[in-house]
Design an enzyme around this catalytic site. Structure first.
Site, short mmCIF file in Angstrom:
data_model
loop_
_atom_site.label_atom_id
_atom_site.label_comp_id
_atom_site.label_asym_id
_atom_site.label_seq_id
_atom_site.Cartn_x
_atom_site.Cartn_y
_atom_site.Cartn_z
N CYS B 37 -61.50 -68.77 12.41
CA CYS B 37 -61.36 -67.34 12.10
C CYS B 37 -60.78 -67.12 10.71
CB CYS B 37 -60.52 -66.65 13.17
SG CYS B 37 -59.01 -67.49 13.58
N CYS B 106 -54.44 -67.98 18.82
CA CYS B 106 -53.48 -67.38 17.90
C CYS B 106 -52.05 -67.83 18.23
CB CYS B 106 -53.55 -65.85 17.97
SG CYS B 106 -55.15 -65.20 17.48
#
Lengths: 175, 131
Positions: B37, B106
């Site tokens: 990402c 994350c």
């Protein structure tokens, strides 16, 4: 991903599995191959043949999208050699520091709304990108440099994201 | 995708955003990135001589979940010893923030940043060998 079950993408386009690919020629070959599996050609075929044509068309499209993008092509080449996780954490210190600086610069550029400065910034990114690409082209041919090749491919992914952010900013500044 | 209230809170009011002098002897810096990402995370700790984290700062370029994960990490690290901080697990962060499965990475990134910051500090202090 089960990549091994697929036809080799390079073979599909009658190409050698190398990083250097002529994308213009690739697009020409793609259009030719796509004609052969186009649904119109199978209008009178059996349901099984039609289904097969759809599958081949989808595979051909995947292959084209993968080989067209230098980053995806690099990852594909690496994954042909050995598995590589989709998601991972990298600690490539020097590059991440550079990445942080670029992000900060981009924030400044957004505030300044200076299109010329943005153009210079894009030039810098493109230069960095071509350096990575050139280094990767050499590393991928040498099995002993596998780790470096992986690191370079990961850097490509970050640069793709940077270019994406730049395009977003350009669009905002155009409004 | 809808963010949880806690993620939104950290995203809108991130705690401890900032930068410390990475060269200072009592500062440990962790720099990590997620290629898929393009997220980049810098997490820094300032540690007292008795090994307690006095202050923590972060800067994250990424999605709301990545920002919230690192913001929460800095909150949790403050006041802990470096050894305690190293035990913070991504699953605890993900649970606290109610991260959906696609955003678990994350919290992994935040955990890796904590570990990298502590390792950097320990290396500076000669507590572990450089790798």
């Amino acid at each position: 991903m089960g990549q091994s079950q697929h036809t080799d993408y390079f073979a599909l386009f009658a190409l050698q599995p190398t990083f250097a690919v002529d994308t213009a020629a690739l697009a020409v070959t793609y259009r030719q191959l796509a004609k052969d599996v186009h649904p119109d050609r199978f209008a009178n075929a059996t349901a099984a043949e039609q289904r097969q044509a759809v599958e081949r068309a989808a595979e051909l499209n995947d292959a084209f999208q993968t080989l067209k993008s230098p980053t995806q092509r690099a990852l594909y080449l690496l994954r042909q050699q050995a598995e590589m996780p989709e998601e991972t954490t990298i600690q490539d210190g020097e590059f991440l520091l550079q990445q942080m600086e670029w992000r900060e610069q981009l924030e400044d550029l957004q505030e300044q709304a200076d299109l010329q400065a943005l153009e210079r910034f894009v030039g810098e990114l493109k230069q960095a990108r071509s350096k990575i690409d050139n280094a990767f082209a050499l590393c991928i041919e040498d099995p002993e440099q596998r780790l470096q090749a992986e690191r370079l491919a990961r850097r490509m992914q970050f640069l793709d994201k940077m270019f994406y952010e730049v395009r977003q900013l350009e669009e905002r500044l155009d409004d | 995708m809808a963010y949880s209230e806690k993620v939104l809170d950290h995203y809108e009011n991130p705690r401890n955003v900032g930068k410390m002098d990475a060269d200072a002897p009592d500062v440990g810096t962790g720099m990590v990135g997620a290629p898929a990402c393009g997220d980049v995370m810098r997490l820094q700790i300032q540690v007292s001589d008795d090994g307690i984290i006095q202050d923590a700062k972060f800067k994250t370029y990424g999605c709301g979940s990545a920002i919230a994960s690192s913001s929460l990490a800095t909150e949790w690290m403050k006041g802990k010893t470096i050894d305690e901080a190293e035990l913070i697990k991504n699953t605890t962060i993900a649970e606290e923030l109610a991260l959906p499965p696609v955003k678990i990475h994350c919290s992994v990134l935040a955990e890796d940043a904590i570990k990298a910051a502590v390792r950097d500090y320990k290396q500076k202090k000669g507590l572990i060998k450089e790798v």
